[in-house]
Each structure stands twice: as C-alpha cells, then as structure tokens.
Design a protein around this motif. Structure first.
Motif, PDB file in Angstrom:
ATOM      1  N   VAL A 243       0.835  -1.206   0.000  1.00  0.00           N
ATOM      2  CA  VAL A 243       0.000   0.000   0.000  1.00  0.00           C
ATOM      3  C   VAL A 243       0.864   1.248   0.000  1.00  0.00           C
ATOM      4  O   VAL A 243       0.590   2.218  -0.722  1.00  0.00           O
ATOM      5  N   ALA A 244       1.919   1.231   0.812  1.00  0.00           N
ATOM      6  CA  ALA A 244       2.817   2.383   0.866  1.00  0.00           C
ATOM      7  C   ALA A 244       3.490   2.617  -0.482  1.00  0.00           C
ATOM      8  O   ALA A 244       3.630   3.761  -0.931  1.00  0.00           O
ATOM      9  N   ASP A 245       3.894   1.532  -1.134  1.00  0.00           N
ATOM     10  CA  ASP A 245       4.524   1.670  -2.457  1.00  0.00           C
ATOM     11  C   ASP A 245       3.536   2.225  -3.480  1.00  0.00           C
ATOM     12  O   ASP A 245       3.889   3.091  -4.297  1.00  0.00           O
ATOM     13  N   VAL A 246       2.280   1.747  -3.425  1.00  0.00           N
ATOM     14  CA  VAL A 246       1.260   2.221  -4.369  1.00  0.00           C
ATOM     15  C   VAL A 246       0.990   3.703  -4.143  1.00  0.00           C
ATOM     16  O   VAL A 246       0.889   4.494  -5.094  1.00  0.00           O
TER      17      VAL A 246
ATOM     18  N   LYS B  66       1.646   6.764  -6.676  1.00  0.00           N
ATOM     19  CA  LYS B  66       0.489   7.584  -7.041  1.00  0.00           C
ATOM     20  C   LYS B  66       0.776   9.060  -6.817  1.00  0.00           C
ATOM     21  O   LYS B  66       0.525   9.895  -7.699  1.00  0.00           O
ATOM     22  N   ILE B  67       1.308   9.406  -5.646  1.00  0.00           N
ATOM     23  CA  ILE B  67       1.580  10.807  -5.358  1.00  0.00           C
ATOM     24  C   ILE B  67       2.691  11.345  -6.252  1.00  0.00           C
ATOM     25  O   ILE B  67       2.672  12.508  -6.659  1.00  0.00           O
TER      26      ILE B  67
ATOM     27  N   ALA C  21       3.935  15.024 -10.681  1.00  0.00           N
ATOM     28  CA  ALA C  21       4.502  15.292 -12.008  1.00  0.00           C
ATOM     29  C   ALA C  21       3.472  15.964 -12.906  1.00  0.00           C
ATOM     30  O   ALA C  21       3.787  16.919 -13.636  1.00  0.00           O
ATOM     31  N   LYS C  22       2.225  15.510 -12.853  1.00  0.00           N
ATOM     32  CA  LYS C  22       1.171  16.130 -13.653  1.00  0.00           C
ATOM     33  C   LYS C  22       0.908  17.563 -13.195  1.00  0.00           C
ATOM     34  O   LYS C  22       0.681  18.456 -14.018  1.00  0.00           O
ATOM     35  N   ALA C  23       0.934  17.790 -11.875  1.00  0.00           N
ATOM     36  CA  ALA C  23       0.692  19.128 -11.353  1.00  0.00           C
ATOM     37  C   ALA C  23       1.802  20.089 -11.751  1.00  0.00           C
ATOM     38  O   ALA C  23       1.545  21.226 -12.168  1.00  0.00           O
TER      39      ALA C  23
END
Length: 322
Positions: free
Chosen positions: A33-36, A40-41, A46-48
């Motif tokens: 979960v931490a890796d996901v 994700k963040i 990068a998109k932001a």
C-alpha cells in the motif's frame, strides 16, 4: 497423556506459524500500500508541476485520484469555461484558482496538498454524482485511509469568501495545514500608469508652483472646478417622470451637462463642416446640399439649446425655430 501433550504441542506450533504468516502478510500488504501511494503521489505531482500546479481531470481521472486509501488532501474546481456555457464567474475565478495552485509549487512538502480542475464538458458524470447544477464550485477532499468509507467533502462558499486568490488560499491553508502564499505577477500596464501618474502629478505641482498667480485668476480653471461637485444625475419630478434640467443657473444635473455638451459638439461640427468640408466638395449640387444640411442642423440644434435655456430661465423671450 502423551498423546495429549503431542496434540497440544502441534496445536501451539500451528497457531504460531499462522500468526507469523499473518503478520508477514500484514507487513507485506502495508508495504505494498505504501509503495502504491508513493507511486500515485509521484505521478500526480509530475502532472501538477507540468500544468503549473493544476491537475486536469475528467470523470475517469477523478475516480483515480479519489481512490482510497489516499494520504493527501485535494481541492478540486468544478467549472465550465467553454464558450458554449457562457459562465462568467467560471472565467473570473479560473485565473485566481490557478494563481493559488501555482503557489503550491513553492511549498517544501508538496505531498500534503494537490489541486485539480474538472470541466463540465469532460466530467458530467461527476457533476451528477455530487448533485451540482451550477459552477464554479470547489470541493476540499481530506486524506482518507479507509477504503470503504465515503469521501468527505467541504465546499468553498463564494458568497462569503469571494473570488480572490487570497481568500481562497486562506481557506485551503486552514483545512490542509499548508502555507500557500499568493504571489501575483507584476501588472506592467498598471505600473506604467502609476509611473505616468507620478510624473503627471510632479508636472502639475511644478506648473502650479510656477504659474500660481495666473492659475488663481484663470476663469477656465474655476469653470472646470465648478463642474466637479458631484451633482445628481437626474431628479424625480412631481408627476413621477425624471427631470434632467435644473431650474436657475446655480445648479446643473449630470444628464443636463451631457445633453448640453452633445449639443455644443454638434453645433461645432456643423460650423467646421461649413468652413472646412463644404468648400472642398467639387460637385455643385452636392455642395449646395451640404450647405443646407449643415445650416439646417445648426439652426435646429441651436433652437434646442435655446429651449433648454428658457427652461432654466422662463423669462427669456427669444426663440429660433420653435
């Protein structure tokens, strides 16, 4: 007795193995979960950064960024900036929202807060999901560690807080615990106007200082100052109709000033036409018609001006055309 001891030993051993296996699975699950979340963040950041702090969303991307667990807060602008929607508030708030989002790039920790924008054209399903029938609207989504719980949302109140970037930044900071600062770009036109205004003020002061005697006795100056008295634009008459001509010569309504100014402009144009335009017309017939039109316009407008003068001074006995 021996059988019971062996059975107890096997039971304890199996329980211990099961406990260790479940603990290892829990640790592995938490690690996954931490890796996901980290991936994700990183992707969202990068998109932001690529779009000056704002992540452009559609219905599918909205579900992805809102998927749980979510260890970041997000302010999402629901808007409709397409020309077919004619949403003036959307167009007004859009640059203010982007200005706050651009301040996000100055934060040392960019993982706590993100900004997204969802246009009605590509996010109608989300608009319907939240029951939105107007735009713009901003919802704040806090972090959520639970996969099954419903998302919490907080709506920005435009009527109370306004459309400015500063008010919106304060609203976001209070909820996300961030310190986003609004840095507006320098307005070159406004700066140039201010600089020219300062020079004009200095020039005016110098002119007054050097020409104080002549200015104090100038009838043009006092005539201009006498007009700056903030008079009423019109006044309600006894019959309920608006009156726009003040009785006497001590007062003058705003609309009256404009009407007299237009009359003088037309009269001046008629005279200029007779002096400068008509003599240059080569066709005799056209020249004659221009003379009659200019003279007729002058006579008619001067008659109107006299009538206004008679309203202000009923004892004036003269008229022209009527």
């Amino acid at each position: 007795m021996g059988f019971s001891t062996r059975t107890l030993f096997l039971t304890v051993t199996l329980a211990l193995i099961a406990f260790l296996a479940s603990s290892s699975f829990t640790v592995d699950a938490q690690s996954n979960v931490a890796d996901v979340l980290q991936k994700k963040i990183t992707s969202l950041q990068a998109k932001a950064v690529k779009n000056k702090g704002v992540i452009e969303l559609d219905s599918l991307a909205f579900d992805e960024v809102m998927a749980k667990p979510r260890n970041y807060s997000m302010a999402i602008l629901f808007t409709a900036i397409g020309p077919e929607y004619q949403c003036v508030p959307c167009l007004n708030f859009d640059p203010e929202f982007k200005l706050v989002a651009s301040g996000w790039s100055k934060l040392p920790d960019k993982t706590k807060m993100l900004f997204g924008s969802l246009d009605f054209k590509v996010g109608q399903a989300v608009f319907q999901k939240f029951g939105m029938n107007s735009a713009p609207s901003v919802l704040f989504f806090p972090p959520s560690d639970s996969i099954s719980s419903n998302p919490l949302s907080d709506r920005y109140d435009f009527s109370r807080n306004g459309f400015t970037a500063e008010s919106f930044a304060n609203w976001v900071n209070a909820r996300a615990g961030t310190d986003i600062k609004v840095r507006r770009p320098i307005d070159i036109v406004a700066l140039a106007v201010k600089v020219l205004g300062v020079f004009a003020l200095i020039g005016t002061i110098y002119l007054i200082y050097t020409k104080a005697g002549k200015l104090s006795s100038s009838k043009y100056l006092w005539s201009a100052l006498s007009m700056i008295r903030n008079p009423p634009y019109t006044i309600q008459g006894r019959d309920g109709r608006p009156g726009f001509i003040a009785q006497g010569f001590q007062n003058q309504f705003g609309l009256e000033t404009q009407i007299v100014a237009v009359l003088y402009a037309i009269l001046t144009g008629s005279v200029i036409s007779l002096i400068g335009v008509v003599p240059k017309i080569e066709n005799p017939t056209m020249q004659r018609m221009a003379v009659w039109v200019s003279m007729g316009l002058f006579a008619f407008m001067f008659s109107v001006l006299i009538q206004i003068f008679r309203v202000k001074n009923p004892s004036y006995p003269f008229t022209l055309m009527f």
